[in-house]
Design a protein around this motif. Sequence first.
Motif, PDB file in Angstrom:
ATOM      1  N   ARG A   1      -2.616  11.057 -74.418  1.00 49.35           N
ATOM      2  CA  ARG A   1      -1.666  10.279 -75.211  1.00 49.35           C
ATOM      3  C   ARG A   1      -1.752   8.796 -74.848  1.00 49.35           C
ATOM      4  NH1 ARG A   1       4.057  12.507 -75.975  1.00 49.35           N
ATOM      5  NH2 ARG A   1       3.213  13.060 -77.975  1.00 49.35           N
ATOM      6  N   ASP A   2      -1.911   8.489 -73.557  1.00 51.54           N
ATOM      7  CA  ASP A   2      -2.051   7.094 -73.124  1.00 51.54           C
ATOM      8  C   ASP A   2      -3.321   6.459 -73.695  1.00 51.54           C
ATOM      9  OD1 ASP A   2       0.305   7.182 -71.667  1.00 51.54           O
ATOM     10  OD2 ASP A   2      -0.704   7.673 -69.772  1.00 51.54           O
TER      11      ASP A   2
ATOM     12  N   GLU B   1      -2.580   5.610 -77.278  1.00 52.39           N
ATOM     13  CA  GLU B   1      -1.713   4.436 -77.375  1.00 52.39           C
ATOM     14  C   GLU B   1      -2.509   3.156 -77.136  1.00 52.39           C
ATOM     15  OE1 GLU B   1       1.624   5.077 -74.770  1.00 52.39           O
ATOM     16  OE2 GLU B   1       2.392   6.718 -76.005  1.00 52.39           O
TER      17      GLU B   1
END
Length: 189
Positions: free
Chosen positions: A27-28, A31
């Motif tokens: 997820r990072d 992002e």
Amino acid sequence: GDDIQWAHSPCRWLAALTLGRASALTRDDWESLNATGLTHLAVVSGLHVGLMASLVLVVSFGVLRRLRPADWRFSVAPWWLACLAAWSFAILAGLAPPALRAALMTSVGLWMASGRSGLGVWQIWMLALSLVIGLDPLALWRPGTWYSFLAVAALLLAWQGCERPRGALGWCRATLRSQWVLTLVMGPV
């Protein structure tokens, strides 16, 4: 199981960029890609569409050279097959904006490279930009659109006035030079 293993591996980037394995990214990672406008690199992008078209073009010319050695250079079949490969790959990717943009740019680039356009490189560049914006007006507000066209413009400037590479070594040098130019130009962006 398998995705958890990828999440901690530095190879996750290689898998995402070369194989389109988006599930390998965390997820990072997503992002970071979204914040920089580079999401299209981890999904089917211009690189993938261009590589597929290039592969089909080279293989088509190789086969044609074997089948018709006397006049293989004059055939338009490899150019059409490469264009078909670019569009097929983009359609299989769902024709998302980056894939649509890549297929359009690849088609216009193939037309120019075939020597049949009669237009200059900057006219071709403007034609591709006009087609992308005409077919997808929201592309004006997508950073990926401008990154793509900036990258192509940098390559056009870097190769303007240079001879076409010859032989395997020449093409390897040309590829390294192109990657160096893209790294210098796109790195800060």
